[in-house]
Write an enzyme that holds these catalytic residues in place. Structure first.
Site, PDB file in Angstrom:
ATOM      1  N   GLY A  68       0.987  -1.232   0.094  1.00  0.00           N
ATOM      2  CA  GLY A  68       0.024   0.007   0.200  1.00  0.00           C
ATOM      3  C   GLY A  68       1.089   1.168  -0.185  1.00  0.00           C
ATOM      4  CG  ASN A 107       4.465   0.015  -0.821  1.00  0.00           C
ATOM      5  OD1 ASN A 107       4.076  -0.755  -0.348  1.00  0.00           O
ATOM      6  ND2 ASN A 107       3.797   0.352  -2.154  1.00  0.00           N
ATOM      7  CE1 TYR A 122      -1.824  -4.733  -6.282  1.00  0.00           C
ATOM      8  CE2 TYR A 122      -1.582  -4.337  -3.902  1.00  0.00           C
ATOM      9  CZ  TYR A 122      -1.073  -4.395  -4.916  1.00  0.00           C
ATOM     10  OH  TYR A 122       0.225  -4.421  -5.314  1.00  0.00           O
ATOM     11  CE1 TYR A 135      -6.546  -0.506  -5.724  1.00  0.00           C
ATOM     12  CE2 TYR A 135      -7.589   0.628  -7.351  1.00  0.00           C
ATOM     13  CZ  TYR A 135      -6.523   0.269  -6.797  1.00  0.00           C
ATOM     14  OH  TYR A 135      -5.287   1.051  -6.855  1.00  0.00           O
ATOM     15  N   GLY A 182       4.443  -0.049  -6.567  1.00  0.00           N
ATOM     16  CA  GLY A 182       5.425   0.602  -5.747  1.00  0.00           C
ATOM     17  C   GLY A 182       6.634   1.461  -6.133  1.00  0.00           C
ATOM     18  CG  ASP A 202       4.153   3.661  -3.270  1.00  0.00           C
ATOM     19  OD1 ASP A 202       3.422   4.932  -3.315  1.00  0.00           O
ATOM     20  OD2 ASP A 202       3.578   2.760  -3.348  1.00  0.00           O
TER      21      ASP A 202
END
Length: 339
Positions: free
Chosen positions: A33, A37, A88, A103, A277, A280
């Site tokens: 998430g 992350n 997800y 999702y 990610g 992130d």
């Protein structure tokens, strides 16, 4: 140095390798998430990183918490309760076939949480930085209110506040995003975006660019950063620059805009193992660099190198050390075996 992040930690279910959903006989399980992350990245760099969320007290919720603890993230402010972990599903793309995300997060413990469950004065004790993304307030009006409460508290306590705009059209409309995010930006010092998010959330367009055709225009990105700064008073704006050649190969770079000047990173050719990610990991790298008082050019180089490495790692978390990032940022990107 302590960084606090707020968001939802989700269960990720994905077919092995590059299988499609319709052909998969089983799904692998990991967690991830946006803000979680970022916290993992920072913990791997040696920063005291705390993640705030709500997760059920059953075994799947505990597995999610454990996925953070194993990398040194402080999970003490995670509220336990509710009945489900958000999910997800990820189908990884390859070549000209795009990745796909589905999702299943409605009614998750975090999506149903409220302001009364979090003591921000206590959570922010000893903290220097607060980070959230546009995904969190998109989960519902109650979570938007929670995010605003956290941002206000962080600002009042003197923390630096960063936000990755991260617009998700599966979660809310552009109109709703603009309404909610405009109110939150009052408390943000460092804004992270890309050309799509800036347009989708605030209607600020990078002219003469096309993410589909791989066309980048530096002057247009500087204009976007200036418009965001002028509108909201940000101290710094970071814009990631992804040239998508295919689902398997991208060119990756970024720009940092500060005090009217733009700083561009080197560009990396990236062969993608897992791109979820990636943004992130960029945010985590940038926060680490700015916390450690890197000048603007070294800061954007560190953030981009960190994100470049993440594209080579399965799962949401960026499992690299600051030494590995510094080595790549310094020019050692050969990938030769280290003995």
């Amino acid at each position: 140095m302590k960084v606090v992040t707020l968001g939802e930690l989700m269960l990720r279910l994905a077919p092995a390798g590059y299988e499609r959903f319709v052909q998969a006989g089983s799904l692998g399980m990991t967690f991830g998430g946006g803000e979680a992350n970022v916290a993992v990245s920072l913990a791997n760099y040696g920063v005291d990183a705390a993640f705030v969320s709500k997760l059920p007290s059953h075994e799947i919720g505990q597995a999610a918490v454990n996925s953070l603890r194993k990398f040194g993230v402080d999970t003490s402010a995670i509220v336990r309760g509710g009945s489900r972990v958000g999910i997800y599903f990820l189908e990884k793309g390859a070549s000209q076939r795009a990745s796909k995300v589905i999702y299943d997060r409605a009614g998750s413990a975090f999506a149903l949480s409220n302001n009364e469950e979090y003591n921000w004065e206590e959570i922010f004790k000893g903290a220097d930085w607060f980070h959230f993304t546009g995904i969190t307030p998109a989960l519902g009006d109650n979570v938007a209110s929670l995010t605003l409460q956290a941002a206000k508290a962080a600002k009042a306590l003197g923390l630096t506040v960063s936000c990755d705009l991260n617009y998700r059209n599966k979660l809310w409309t552009r109109e709703k995003a603009r309404e909610v995010m405009s109110g939150l930006m009052e408390y943000v010092d460092v804004c992270i975006s890309n050309e799509e998010d800036a347009y989708d959330v605030f209607g600020i367009r990078a002219e003469n660019t096309s993410v589909e055709k791989g066309e980048l225009n530096h002057a247009a990105y500087e204009s976007v950063a200036k418009q965001l700064t002028d509108k909201f008073g940000f101290k710094k704006v970071a814009i990631t620059l992804r040239t998508s050649l295919s689902a398997s190969d991208n060119l990756w770079a970024a720009m940092l805009y500060s005090e009217g000047k733009a700083y561009y990173s080197k560009q990396y050719p990236v062969h993608i193992v897992d791109r979820v990610g990636g943004g992130d990991s960029f945010g985590g790298g940038l926060i680490y660099a700015l916390l450690n008082n890197f000048d603007n050019q070294p800061a954007i180089e560190f953030a981009v190198a960190a994100s470049c490495l993440k594209h080579s790692i399965e799962g949401d978390y960026n499992l690299v050390s600051k030494e590995e990032v510094l080595k790549l940022a310094g020019g050692n990107g050969s990938g030769r075996v280290e003995r």
